[in-house]
Scaffold this motif. Structure first.
Motif, PDB file in Angstrom:
ATOM      1  N   LEU A 386       0.827  -1.205   0.000  1.00 24.18           N
ATOM      2  CA  LEU A 386       0.000   0.000   0.000  1.00 24.18           C
ATOM      3  C   LEU A 386       0.863   1.258   0.000  1.00 24.18           C
ATOM      4  CD1 LEU A 386      -2.768  -1.045   2.566  1.00 24.18           C
ATOM      5  CD2 LEU A 386      -2.970  -0.923   0.081  1.00 24.18           C
ATOM      6  N   GLU A 387       1.946   1.223   0.779  1.00 21.15           N
ATOM      7  CA  GLU A 387       2.831   2.388   0.811  1.00 21.15           C
ATOM      8  C   GLU A 387       3.515   2.569  -0.551  1.00 21.15           C
ATOM      9  OE1 GLU A 387       6.657   4.160   3.298  1.00 21.15           O
ATOM     10  OE2 GLU A 387       6.376   1.994   3.052  1.00 21.15           O
ATOM     11  N   HIS A 388       3.928   1.465  -1.143  1.00 17.97           N
ATOM     12  CA  HIS A 388       4.616   1.528  -2.431  1.00 17.97           C
ATOM     13  C   HIS A 388       3.740   2.194  -3.487  1.00 17.97           C
ATOM     14  CE1 HIS A 388       7.255   0.377  -5.719  1.00 17.97           C
ATOM     15  NE2 HIS A 388       6.220  -0.162  -6.340  1.00 17.97           N
ATOM     16  N   GLU A 389       2.429   1.909  -3.447  1.00 20.86           N
ATOM     17  CA  GLU A 389       1.515   2.482  -4.436  1.00 20.86           C
ATOM     18  C   GLU A 389       1.011   3.854  -4.028  1.00 20.86           C
ATOM     19  OE1 GLU A 389      -1.601  -0.018  -5.701  1.00 20.86           O
ATOM     20  OE2 GLU A 389      -0.275  -1.622  -6.376  1.00 20.86           O
ATOM     21  N   GLY A 390       1.392   4.338  -2.853  1.00 26.10           N
ATOM     22  CA  GLY A 390       0.934   5.653  -2.412  1.00 26.10           C
ATOM     23  C   GLY A 390      -0.464   5.647  -1.840  1.00 26.10           C
ATOM     24  N   THR A 391      -1.014   4.441  -1.587  1.00 26.91           N
ATOM     25  CA  THR A 391      -2.374   4.340  -1.054  1.00 26.91           C
ATOM     26  C   THR A 391      -2.423   4.752   0.415  1.00 26.91           C
ATOM     27  OG1 THR A 391      -2.752   2.506  -2.580  1.00 26.91           O
ATOM     28  CG2 THR A 391      -4.359   2.791  -0.820  1.00 26.91           C
ATOM     29  N   VAL A 392      -1.345   4.512   1.165  1.00 28.63           N
ATOM     30  CA  VAL A 392      -1.254   4.927   2.561  1.00 28.63           C
ATOM     31  C   VAL A 392       0.082   5.621   2.775  1.00 28.63           C
ATOM     32  CG1 VAL A 392      -2.699   3.007   3.349  1.00 28.63           C
ATOM     33  CG2 VAL A 392      -0.205   2.763   3.379  1.00 28.63           C
ATOM     34  N   VAL A 393       0.157   6.325   3.890  1.00 25.03           N
ATOM     35  CA  VAL A 393       1.388   7.006   4.281  1.00 25.03           C
ATOM     36  C   VAL A 393       1.746   6.559   5.688  1.00 25.03           C
ATOM     37  CG1 VAL A 393       2.475   9.233   4.766  1.00 25.03           C
ATOM     38  CG2 VAL A 393       0.876   9.005   2.842  1.00 25.03           C
ATOM     39  N   LEU A 394       2.992   6.146   5.888  1.00 28.45           N
ATOM     40  CA  LEU A 394       3.431   5.758   7.228  1.00 28.45           C
ATOM     41  C   LEU A 394       3.597   7.003   8.089  1.00 28.45           C
ATOM     42  CD1 LEU A 394       6.051   2.918   6.667  1.00 28.45           C
ATOM     43  CD2 LEU A 394       3.553   2.816   6.655  1.00 28.45           C
ATOM     44  N   HIS A 395       3.192   6.888   9.335  1.00 28.36           N
ATOM     45  CA  HIS A 395       3.384   7.994  10.274  1.00 28.36           C
ATOM     46  C   HIS A 395       4.877   8.207  10.486  1.00 28.36           C
ATOM     47  CE1 HIS A 395       3.230  10.320  14.017  1.00 28.36           C
ATOM     48  NE2 HIS A 395       1.986  10.632  13.653  1.00 28.36           N
ATOM     49  N   PRO A 396       5.318   9.439  10.639  1.00 27.80           N
ATOM     50  CA  PRO A 396       6.758   9.696  10.813  1.00 27.80           C
ATOM     51  C   PRO A 396       7.403   8.936  11.962  1.00 27.80           C
ATOM     52  CG  PRO A 396       5.605  11.747  10.362  1.00 27.80           C
ATOM     53  CD  PRO A 396       4.549  10.690  10.522  1.00 27.80           C
ATOM     54  N   LEU A 397       6.616   8.595  12.995  1.00 28.00           N
ATOM     55  CA  LEU A 397       7.184   7.839  14.108  1.00 28.00           C
ATOM     56  C   LEU A 397       7.341   6.361  13.781  1.00 28.00           C
ATOM     57  CD1 LEU A 397       5.296   9.464  17.129  1.00 28.00           C
ATOM     58  CD2 LEU A 397       7.647   9.861  16.402  1.00 28.00           C
ATOM     59  N   GLY A 398       6.779   5.911  12.650  1.00 28.87           N
ATOM     60  CA  GLY A 398       6.955   4.527  12.206  1.00 28.87           C
ATOM     61  C   GLY A 398       6.073   3.516  12.893  1.00 28.87           C
ATOM     62  N   MET A 399       5.161   3.968  13.765  1.00 29.20           N
ATOM     63  CA  MET A 399       4.340   3.024  14.535  1.00 29.20           C
ATOM     64  C   MET A 399       3.072   2.611  13.816  1.00 29.20           C
ATOM     65  SD  MET A 399       4.560   4.797  18.255  1.00 29.20           S
ATOM     66  CE  MET A 399       6.081   4.833  19.200  1.00 29.20           C
ATOM     67  N   GLY A 400       2.559   3.456  12.944  1.00 28.92           N
ATOM     68  CA  GLY A 400       1.292   3.176  12.290  1.00 28.92           C
ATOM     69  C   GLY A 400       1.143   4.001  11.036  1.00 28.92           C
TER      70      GLY A 400
END
Length: 896
Positions: A386-400
């Motif tokens: 999902l991140e690779h396709e730009g569908t979601v963005v990881l939170h900067p803290l990396g937790m969610g």
């Protein structure tokens, strides 16, 4: 009629978070008159439990009291009431086993499904891709299936995986356990010798330490700071009010000041610090959102662990046991970091940064959740895609993941539509308090409300459909009741014919409804006007219905007239007509469309391609597989089916047979007993499941338990009709021939059974009529039935049941040697009697009893040895000992 579109919602994850989401969605949709098709997707078996709430160690307790746990929004006492009913726990402040909560969530989901007009499908697969389209999303599964969903909910629990900061020499060691909750991960450790090192000192460490500790072993637990979990206080006072959150931005120092003052104020008032910390839960996420990203990062890097020690605490009972381990030296706590590891022949030497070396047999990672980017398994793979396709963005803290205020995942372009909702631990970062059930419940209810509110409204004009897409020529309300009945029939639950009656009352010309009622009256010997409903069905189907409906009506008409070939042809043309298949291949009944069971199983093989991952068909096929002695395949199918629909009677029946035929009597009893009282309590053939439970008890040589079950669940009156012959009488006969017990008064059996006892309509029914007359002890009726069966046009009745009647009459008369000879001649060819192998085994039981009474212990032992080679049965071991020479044998039970 104004109704909502039927929308498809994909929930990824079937643990507690996903199941809670499904429960709230079903309830919200029902209240809004919205039809929803929910697909609950998870590759792991089971529903509602996930990692956290699987059955486990008895001291693996919930970390908060029962009164703070619920699966139903707006009903905070729902779990506490369930505990009172299901477990006899009356204290709402009790800390109960975590596995109980998983069981409760599963049961609550089942109740929500049963009371909803929406559909839920449990899909045992891994979601690998989600592609946002213009108005909806496409979900792809690992088995290649794709489907479109208007809404997607990510409910996959906490990200987990090995700590990548550990040296590779340890990560690659066969003595390293990266996931203690993987199936079987700790079994060998608990049983083997050697010391154990636990990495991490949080609540996971507590659980693992309790599980692997032994008198001859030391368990070491370390973490960088060495902070240990605290204990809950015993609740004695009402909750404390949360502090007021000041307006505007909040610094980390400001947060520290608010929390310190709040705890100090509570302790000055005579309250414990635990109450003060608990009172912060309603405002924790607001406090978190007021801090800048920089201060949030400072919190994670600094005081986060100290906060978690205060916030996430042990149950008091667990704390006592944990402290005992520490006080006795069985558990050694400390701080430190792993610097390296050296593999040895019987241990691994772990070197800590300060120089200490621990020589242990196993190292277990207990560090809990990891970052989303480094997560393992289905969660990690999907999020990375999902991140690779730009569908979601990881939170900067990396937790969610980054989400908006209502939980919609934000895409790389800032868009949140079509909506992909996120609940639970994957929202961490956007929220802080998001991993415990109370917060997850609130999120699921908010998401369910959003989904229902976003569903479009339209005027319903198209023809209604049954549960498998077959068109129904009737009104929407009548179709809803028909589908309620169909669902109950597929689950083998009671109440189906009542729903069908209401359906045809709403639409007196509903051909399928009338045909289904006629079918039920004929197949199940119910008090239904079979000719009347059949006449209406035939007349109504002459015009205005689909070809499938007309074909079904004609197939049922011919079936009632005694010809099943039309029904079989109908199924071949309409392979997804599940109602017709249920008639042709019943799994808990006395007839069917085939004289030979093998032909029925062949039909299922031909139909299998039309049912991919379908809980109902899996249950049906599971029963067929166990009859074909393919027990492991049957078990897998039954488990998969029950994981989706725990109330499914066919799968439950198949699993009971698998446990019996494989000699797993104790496991079978421990599974089926709670099923009878919880998931299966509405089963239409509940007496038969009680018979299975009693059969396990009999196999375990627990005669007292069998008698208790006969009196409580299988007594005449409580069980009536053919079930009384098949279940109660057959069980009584097994007791009578083995132990000469007569725990029930049989004088009322004749009236309770009815006409089938005098004029049985099938070979299977005739076999049990013979057994019932033997239980009653009526030799003359056995002689009458023997003559009646010999004149039957049905070959198995004439050549198998008639001699069986002769043998039981001889047995009652004390002519054991002749009875044994007749019974032995029948044993090689019992299958045409019908029913299951377990039901037919009563003939072999009687042969063994007759041989023992005829002083032919050698032949009896030979039969028993052959049976014991097929499956273990403690009762057979006892009987084998009785059959050996020199043992006093029980006398005959004489006819009155």
């Amino acid at each position: 009629m104004e109704r909502r579109h039927s929308i498809v919602v994909a929930i990824i994850g079937a643990g507690a978070s996903g199941s809670l989401a499904a429960i709230q969605l079903l309830r919200r949709a029902e209240a809004a008159h919205l039809e929803v098709e929910v697909r609950l997707i998870d590759p792991t078996p089971g529903t509602g439990r996930g990692v956290a709430y699987r059955p486990g160690h008895p001291l693996h307790l919930l970390n908060i009291p029962a009164c703070k746990m619920s699966a139903v929004a707006g009903d905070p006492d729902h779990f506490a009431r369930w505990l009172g009913r299901a477990k006899g726990v009356k204290d709402p402040d009790a800390f109960v086993p975590r596995g109980w909560f998983g069981e409760y969530v599963e049961a609550s989901l089942g109740e929500s499904i049963a009371s909803s007009s929406s559909r839920l499908e449990r899909v045992n697969a891994r979601a690998t891709e989600i592609h946002r389209r213009h108005v909806d999303s496409t979900v792809r599964l690992d088995k290649g299936e794709r489907f479109r969903a208007s809404h997607v909910v990510l409910a996959m629990g906490s990200p987990s995986g090995p700590n990548q900061l550990l040296p590779s020499s340890l990560l690659e060691s066969p003595r390293f356990v990266g996931d203690p909750w993987a199936p079987g991960a700790l079994d060998e450790i608990a049983a083997s010798g050697g010391d154990v090192l636990l990495l991490g000192t949080g609540l996971t460490m507590v659980d693992v330490a309790l599980l692997v500790s032994r008198p001859d072993r030391r368990v070491f637990a370390i973490s960088r700071r060495g902070l240990m979990p605290m204990a809950h206080a015993v609740r004695t006072a009402p909750p404390i009010e949360a502090p007021r959150v000041p307006d505007g931005p909040l610094s980390l120092e400001g947060l520290d000041s608010i929390l310190t003052e709040h705890v100090a104020r509570a302790t000055r008032a005579g309250r414990c610090w635990q109450d003060a910390i608990d009172s912060l839960r309603p405002v924790t996420n607001e406090l978190w959102s007021r801090m800048s990203r920089t201060d949030q990062a400072r919190f994670v890097a600094g005081p986060m662990r100290a906060w978690e020690v205060l916030r996430h605490r042990m149950a008091p009972e667990v704390a006592v046991r944990f402290q005992d381990l520490v006080d006795t030296g069985a558990l050694v706590l400390g701080s430190g970091e792993v610097a390296g590891a050296v593999e040895g022949p019987d241990a691994v030497e772990v070197r800590l940064a300060e120089g200490t070396v621990r020589r242990v047999s196993t190292v277990v990672s207990c560090t809990g959740a990891t970052s989303v980017r480094s997560a393992a398994g289905a969660l990690g793979d999907l999020v990375r895609n999902l991140e690779h396709e730009g569908t979601v963005v990881l939170h900067p803290l990396g937790m969610g993941l980054v989400t908006d205020d209502v939980g919609r995942a934000c895409a790389a372009d800032g868009q949140a539509y079509p909506p992909i909702y996120v609940i639970g631990p994957l929202r961490r970062g956007s929220l802080w308090e998001t991993t415990a059930i109370p917060e997850i419940l609130a999120q699921t209810d908010e998401v369910a409300s959003q989904i229902v509110a976003e569903a479009p409204v339209h005027r319903l004009r198209r023809r209604p459909e049954d549960l498998y897409g077959g068109p129904l020529s009737t009104t929407g309300d009548a179709a809803d009741l028909f589908n309620e009945a169909l669902g109950r029939l597929l689950r083998v639950q009671s109440g189906a014919h009542e729903a069908l009656r209401r359906s045809v009352e709403l639409d007196p010309t509903f051909a399928m409804g009338h045909a289904a009622l006629a079918m039920m009256g004929h197949e199940f010997d119910l008090s239904i006007d079979v000719p009347g409903h059949l006449d209406v069905a035939v007349g109504a189907s002459s015009s205005g219905v689909t070809a499938r409906e007309r074909s079904f009506v004609q197939a049922i008409r011919h079936r009632i007239e005694g010809d099943s070939s039309s029904l079989i042809r109908h199924i071949e043309r309409n392979p997804r007509d599940v109602l017709a298949i249920s008639v042709a291949v019943p799994t808990i009944a006395f007839s069917g469309a085939y004289e030979l069971a093998s032909d029925a199983w062949d039909l299922l093989d031909r139909l299998a391609g039309h049912y991919q991952e379908d809980w109902w068909f899996d249950g049906l096929l599971a029963f067929a597989r166990q009859e074909q002695d393919r027990f492991e395949e049957a078990r897998e199918l039954a488990d998969r089916s029950l994981g989706v629909e725990p109330r499914g009677g066919s799968a439950a029946h198949a699993l009971a047979h698998v446990c019996f035929e494989t000699g797993e009597h104790r496991a079978g009893l421990e599974w089926i007993d709670p099923w009878i009282s919880i998931a299966g309590r509405d089963a239409v053939h509940l007496a038969h499941f009680s018979w299975h439970a009693a059969l396990f008890e009999l196999a375990l040589d627990d005669t007292e338990a069998v008698i208790a079950r006969l009196r409580s669940q299988l007594r005449p009156g409580a069980v009536r009709g053919t079930r009384l012959m098949v279940d109660t009488a057959s069980l009584l006969w097994r007791l009578l021939i083995e132990d000469e017990l007569s725990p029930l008064d049989t004088s009322s059996v004749c009236d309770a059974v009815g006409k089938e006892l005098w004029h049985p309509s099938t070979t299977f029914s005739a076999m049990h009529a013979v057994i019932t007359w033997a239980v009653i002890g009526d030799v003359e009726q056995l002689r009458r039935l023997e003559r009646q069966c010999r004149q039957s046009a049905t070959l198995p009745t004439a050549v198998l049941v008639a001699p069986l009647a002769t043998a039981l009459r001889l047995f009652l008369s004390g002519e054991y040697d002749t009875a044994a000879s007749v019974l032995m001649s029948l044993l090689p060819n019992l299958a045409p009697l019908g029913g299951s192998a377990a039901q037919r085994s009563v003939v072999e039981d009687t042969a063994i009893a007759a041989l023992i009474r005829a002083d032919d212990g050698a032949t009896a032992v030979s039969l028993l040895e052959r049976r014991l080679a097929r499956r273990s049965r403690p009762k057979d071991v006892v009987i084998r000992g009785r059959a050996r020479p020199g043992i006093d044998l029980p006398g005959a039970r004489r006819a009155p």
